[in-house]
Design a protein around this motif. Structure first.
Motif, PDB file in Angstrom:
ATOM      1  N   ALA A 114      -3.607   0.738  12.216  1.00 55.01           N
ATOM      2  CA  ALA A 114      -3.507   0.869  10.763  1.00 55.01           C
ATOM      3  C   ALA A 114      -2.091   0.569  10.291  1.00 55.01           C
ATOM      4  CB  ALA A 114      -3.912   2.281  10.340  1.00 55.01           C
ATOM      5  N   GLY A 115      -1.088   1.033  11.043  1.00 54.08           N
ATOM      6  CA  GLY A 115       0.293   0.771  10.667  1.00 54.08           C
ATOM      7  C   GLY A 115       0.631  -0.702  10.725  1.00 54.08           C
ATOM      8  N   LEU A 116       0.089  -1.406  11.715  1.00 53.01           N
ATOM      9  CA  LEU A 116       0.349  -2.845  11.837  1.00 53.01           C
ATOM     10  C   LEU A 116      -0.280  -3.629  10.690  1.00 53.01           C
ATOM     11  CD1 LEU A 116      -0.220  -3.278  15.684  1.00 53.01           C
ATOM     12  CD2 LEU A 116       1.976  -3.321  14.479  1.00 53.01           C
ATOM     13  N   LEU A 117      -1.352  -3.072  10.112  1.00 53.47           N
ATOM     14  CA  LEU A 117      -2.040  -3.755   9.009  1.00 53.47           C
ATOM     15  C   LEU A 117      -1.435  -3.421   7.644  1.00 53.47           C
ATOM     16  CD1 LEU A 117      -5.731  -3.347  10.229  1.00 53.47           C
ATOM     17  CD2 LEU A 117      -4.503  -5.513   9.949  1.00 53.47           C
ATOM     18  N   ALA A 118      -0.400  -2.598   7.621  1.00 52.93           N
ATOM     19  CA  ALA A 118       0.236  -2.249   6.343  1.00 52.93           C
ATOM     20  C   ALA A 118       0.785  -3.504   5.658  1.00 52.93           C
ATOM     21  CB  ALA A 118       1.360  -1.238   6.580  1.00 52.93           C
ATOM     22  N   ARG A 119       0.764  -3.511   4.335  1.00 55.81           N
ATOM     23  CA  ARG A 119       1.108  -4.719   3.573  1.00 55.81           C
ATOM     24  C   ARG A 119       2.544  -5.177   3.785  1.00 55.81           C
ATOM     25  NH1 ARG A 119      -1.787  -3.757  -2.349  1.00 55.81           N
ATOM     26  NH2 ARG A 119      -3.958  -3.747  -1.584  1.00 55.81           N
ATOM     27  N   SER A 178      10.849   1.568  15.325  1.00 55.69           N
ATOM     28  CA  SER A 178      11.162   2.728  14.488  1.00 55.69           C
ATOM     29  C   SER A 178      10.462   2.626  13.141  1.00 55.69           C
ATOM     30  CB  SER A 178      12.671   2.832  14.290  1.00 55.69           C
ATOM     31  OG  SER A 178      13.186   1.653  13.689  1.00 55.69           O
ATOM     32  N   GLN A 179      10.375   1.414  12.577  1.00 55.63           N
ATOM     33  CA  GLN A 179       9.672   1.213  11.306  1.00 55.63           C
ATOM     34  C   GLN A 179       8.180   1.482  11.472  1.00 55.63           C
ATOM     35  OE1 GLN A 179       9.998  -2.810   9.808  1.00 55.63           O
ATOM     36  NE2 GLN A 179       8.404  -2.487   8.252  1.00 55.63           N
ATOM     37  N   LEU A 180       7.614   1.020  12.587  1.00 51.04           N
ATOM     38  CA  LEU A 180       6.198   1.248  12.846  1.00 51.04           C
ATOM     39  C   LEU A 180       5.907   2.731  13.002  1.00 51.04           C
ATOM     40  CD1 LEU A 180       3.344   0.221  13.473  1.00 51.04           C
ATOM     41  CD2 LEU A 180       4.058  -0.095  15.852  1.00 51.04           C
ATOM     42  N   VAL A 181       6.778   3.450  13.693  1.00 52.84           N
ATOM     43  CA  VAL A 181       6.576   4.885  13.882  1.00 52.84           C
ATOM     44  C   VAL A 181       6.628   5.614  12.541  1.00 52.84           C
ATOM     45  CG1 VAL A 181       7.580   6.977  14.895  1.00 52.84           C
ATOM     46  CG2 VAL A 181       7.416   4.877  16.254  1.00 52.84           C
ATOM     47  N   ALA A 182       7.546   5.198  11.678  1.00 52.21           N
ATOM     48  CA  ALA A 182       7.625   5.816  10.349  1.00 52.21           C
ATOM     49  C   ALA A 182       6.334   5.586   9.566  1.00 52.21           C
ATOM     50  CB  ALA A 182       8.819   5.250   9.584  1.00 52.21           C
ATOM     51  N   GLN A 183       5.762   4.370   9.677  1.00 50.28           N
ATOM     52  CA  GLN A 183       4.500   4.062   8.994  1.00 50.28           C
ATOM     53  C   GLN A 183       3.359   4.906   9.572  1.00 50.28           C
ATOM     54  OE1 GLN A 183       3.965   1.700   6.350  1.00 50.28           O
ATOM     55  NE2 GLN A 183       2.070   2.892   6.300  1.00 50.28           N
ATOM     56  N   ILE A 184       3.362   5.086  10.892  1.00 53.12           N
ATOM     57  CA  ILE A 184       2.332   5.895  11.545  1.00 53.12           C
ATOM     58  C   ILE A 184       2.392   7.333  11.048  1.00 53.12           C
ATOM     59  CG2 ILE A 184       1.673   6.903  13.777  1.00 53.12           C
ATOM     60  CD1 ILE A 184       2.491   4.225  15.051  1.00 53.12           C
ATOM     61  N   ALA A 236       3.555   8.412   8.190  1.00 57.20           N
ATOM     62  CA  ALA A 236       3.098   8.467   6.797  1.00 57.20           C
ATOM     63  C   ALA A 236       1.578   8.387   6.721  1.00 57.20           C
ATOM     64  CB  ALA A 236       3.737   7.325   6.003  1.00 57.20           C
ATOM     65  N   ASP A 237       0.980   7.485   7.513  1.00 51.19           N
ATOM     66  CA  ASP A 237      -0.482   7.354   7.521  1.00 51.19           C
ATOM     67  C   ASP A 237      -1.147   8.618   8.055  1.00 51.19           C
ATOM     68  OD1 ASP A 237      -0.278   4.794   6.527  1.00 51.19           O
ATOM     69  OD2 ASP A 237      -0.456   3.811   8.474  1.00 51.19           O
ATOM     70  N   ALA A 238      -0.514   9.258   9.049  1.00 50.36           N
ATOM     71  CA  ALA A 238      -1.091  10.475   9.620  1.00 50.36           C
ATOM     72  C   ALA A 238      -1.145  11.587   8.572  1.00 50.36           C
ATOM     73  CB  ALA A 238      -0.261  10.919  10.831  1.00 50.36           C
ATOM     74  N   VAL A 239      -0.104  11.686   7.745  1.00 54.24           N
ATOM     75  CA  VAL A 239      -0.103  12.703   6.691  1.00 54.24           C
ATOM     76  C   VAL A 239      -1.248  12.467   5.721  1.00 54.24           C
ATOM     77  CG1 VAL A 239       1.184  13.595   4.726  1.00 54.24           C
ATOM     78  CG2 VAL A 239       2.361  13.157   6.896  1.00 54.24           C
ATOM     79  N   ILE A 240      -1.440  11.204   5.326  1.00 54.91           N
ATOM     80  CA  ILE A 240      -2.521  10.871   4.391  1.00 54.91           C
ATOM     81  C   ILE A 240      -3.887  11.172   4.998  1.00 54.91           C
ATOM     82  CG2 ILE A 240      -3.627   8.974   3.147  1.00 54.91           C
ATOM     83  CD1 ILE A 240      -0.868   7.675   2.911  1.00 54.91           C
TER      84      ILE A 240
END
Length: 415
Positions: A99-104, A113-119, A121-125
Motif C-alpha cells: 500500500a505504501g509503494l502505491l501511494a501517489r 525511511s520515507q517508505l517506513v513513514a508512509q507505512i 501513517a497507513d497503519a494509523v488509518i
C-alpha cells in the motif's frame, strides 16, 4: 526435432517456468521470460482454458495469476530467508508495504525511511498498531525482502538488512508496472477482502478445469477431495487428462483407487521436494517404511480425520516417536546433533513434510498415513567414510552425505 515439436517443447518449458515461479522478471529470470514472451500468444489462452489462470506478459515481466485452491489443499505459506513461515504480523507488514509503494507521492524510487513513514501513517488509518521493536523491524524487513525476491523492488543503494539492524538508509527502485499485478483484481473493486478470491456464483467452473488445477498445484489428490463431477471426469476422461497434463506441463498421471497423482519426472516443478537430501526428508522416507512395517495396513482401511472418513492407517504419536528415536540413534553420525537432545521439533518437521506432500495427515491422536505412502520403498547406501585426505580438501569433502537414500519405485496396477 521438427519445428512444431520444438515449439511445443518450448511452450511446455515456459508453462513449467510460470507454474514454478508465477512472477518472472527480466533481471532475475531473463531466459525464462524470453521463452514466455516468445510463446505468450499460445500460453495465455492455454492457462485460461485449462486452469482458469490469467497471464500478463510485458517486456520486463510475466505474471501468472492463479485461482483459488480448495480448503483441503496443503498450505504454501510465504517464508523468510531462514525458511520459517510468515506470521500474521509479517503478512500485515507485506500488505502495508504494498500500500505504501502505491501511494501517489511515491515515484520510481523511494528511500526506505520515507517508505517506513508512509507505512506508519497507513497503519494509523487502518487501525493497525505497529511498534518500533527489533522484532517488528525484522517482520518489516522480511516483507520487503519477499518483494525483492519477486523483483517488485530492487536495492539501488544500501540494503534493507542494514536498515533493519543499524537504521542505515537505503534507496529502493520500484517496478511500477509489476506492482499492481500482485493481486488478482484491483482492490478498489472489492467490497470485502474475502471477495478477492470469491468465485462467481453465476459462472461455476467446469469440473474438468477444477480437477486439472488440483492435479497441477497439488500433485497427490485424494479421492475424498474430489467432487462427484470431478470423480466422473477422472473416470471417464483419464486418457485425455493424461495427454493434456503431459503435453502442456510435462506431468505424468497415475490413478489409483484412493486418488490420483500427477508427478514431475524431472523433479523440478515441485516446491516441496520428496524424497531428497537432508535429515528431515531422509527421516520421513525411513519413517514411512518403519510405520508401514509395524502397522501392516490392509487394503480398504479407513480413518476419521476432521470429521471425514479417509483411506489410511493411524500411527499413534508414541509409535511415531519410538520409530523416529530409533532412526535418529541409528543415523546419529549423519543427522543433526540436536535431534536426540530435543526430538519433538524434529518430529513436527517430519510430520509437516509428510502432510505437505499429501502422504499423511496430522491429528491429535497421531499420524494418519495415506495409502500412497506405500509407494515409496527406501534403500540405504552408506557413503564411503571421510578420510583425513578428504578432510584436507575442505568443506565439500566433509559434508558428503552419509548415508544416502534412494527410492525403489513400486507401483501397483492402475485402479
Amino acid at each position: 526435432m521438427t519445428t512444431a515439436a520444438h515449439d511445443a517443447d518450448e511452450r511446455r518449458m515456459a508453462a513449467r517456468a510460470l507454474l514454478a515461479t508465477p512472477i518472472l522478471t527480466a533481471s532475475r529470470h531473463s531466459e525464462e521470460l524470453a521463452l514466455v514472451r516468445r510463446h505468450a500468444a499460445a500460453l495465455k489462452p492455454m492457462f485460461g482454458q485449462l486452469l482458469g489462470y490469467s497471464l500478463v506478459v510485458q517486456s520486463g515481466f510475466a505474471r501468472l495469476t492463479k485461482g483459488p485452491l480448495p480448503a483441503e489443499a496443503p498450505v504454501r505459506p510465504a517464508r523468510r530467508a531462514s525458511g520459517s513461515e510468515f506470521t500474521p504480523r509479517t503478512y500485515t507488514y507485506l500488505a502495508l508495504v504494498c500500500a505504501g509503494l502505491l501511494a501517489r507521492d511515491v515515484g520510481e524510487q523511494v528511500l526506505l525511511s520515507q517508505l517506513v513513514a508512509q507505512i506508519r501513517a497507513d497503519a494509523v488509518i487502518a487501525g493497525v498498531t505497529i511498534d518500533d521493536t527489533l522484532a517488528e523491524r525484522r517482520d518489516l524487513v522480511a516483507a520487503i525482502n519477499l518483494l525483492l525476491d519477486w523483483g517488485v523492488l530492487a536495492e539501488t543503494d544500501g540494503t534493507v538488512t542494514a536498515w533493519g539492524e543499524r537504521r542505515e538508509e537505503a534507496l529502493l527502485t520500484i517496478d511500477r508496472g509489476l506492482l499492481p499485478h500482485l493481486v488478482s483484481r484491483p482492490l478498489h473493486t472489492l467490497e470485502r477482502s474475502e471477495d478477492l478470491w470469491a468465485a462467481d456464483p453465476d459462472e461455476p467452473e467446469p469440473p474438468r478445469r477444477t480437477l486439472r488445477r488440483k492435479l497441477v498445484e497439488n500433485p497427490l489428490v485424494h479421492r475424498g477431495d474430489l467432487s462427484d463431477a470431478e470423480h466422473d471426469v477422472l473416470r471417464r476422461e483419464r486418457s485425455e487428462l493424461t495427454r493434456v497434463l503431459e503435453e502442456s506441463f510435462g506431468l505424468t498421471l497415475e490413478v489409483r483407487g484412493e486418488g490420483a497423482l500427477a508427478y514431475d519426472a524431472d523433479g523440478r516443478l515441485t516446491d516441496v521436494a520428496f524424497p531428497g537430501g537432508g535429515a528431515t526428508r531422509q527421516a520421513a522416507l525411513l519413517l514411512i517404511e518403519a510405520l508401514i512395517g509395524a502397522l501392516e495396513p490392509q487394503g480398504g482401511e479407513q480413518v476419521t480425520v476432521g470429521g471425514r472418513t479417509v483411506p489410511g492407517v493411524l500411527a499413534p504419536w508414541p509409535m511415531v516417536d519410538d520409530e523416529l528415536g530409533r532412526l535418529a540413534r541409528a543415523h546419529a553420525s549423519a543427522w543433526r546433533k540436536d535431534i536426540l537432545d530435543d526430538p519433538l521439533p524434529f518430529r513436527e518437521e517430519v510430520a509437516a513434510l509428510l502432510q505437505a506432500v499429501g502422504l499423511a495427515a496430522i491429528t491429535t491422536e497421531g499420524l494418519v498415513l495415506h495409502p500412497a505412502a506405500a509407494r515409496y520403498r527406501p534403500s540405504v547406501r552408506l557413503a564411503p567414510p571421510v578420510t583425513r585426505a578428504k578432510r584436507r580438501l575442505g568443506d565439500d569433502a566433509r559434508q558428503l552425505p552419509s548415508p544416502l537414500f534412494t527410492v525403489d519405485d513400486e507401483r501397483g496396477e492402475p485402479a
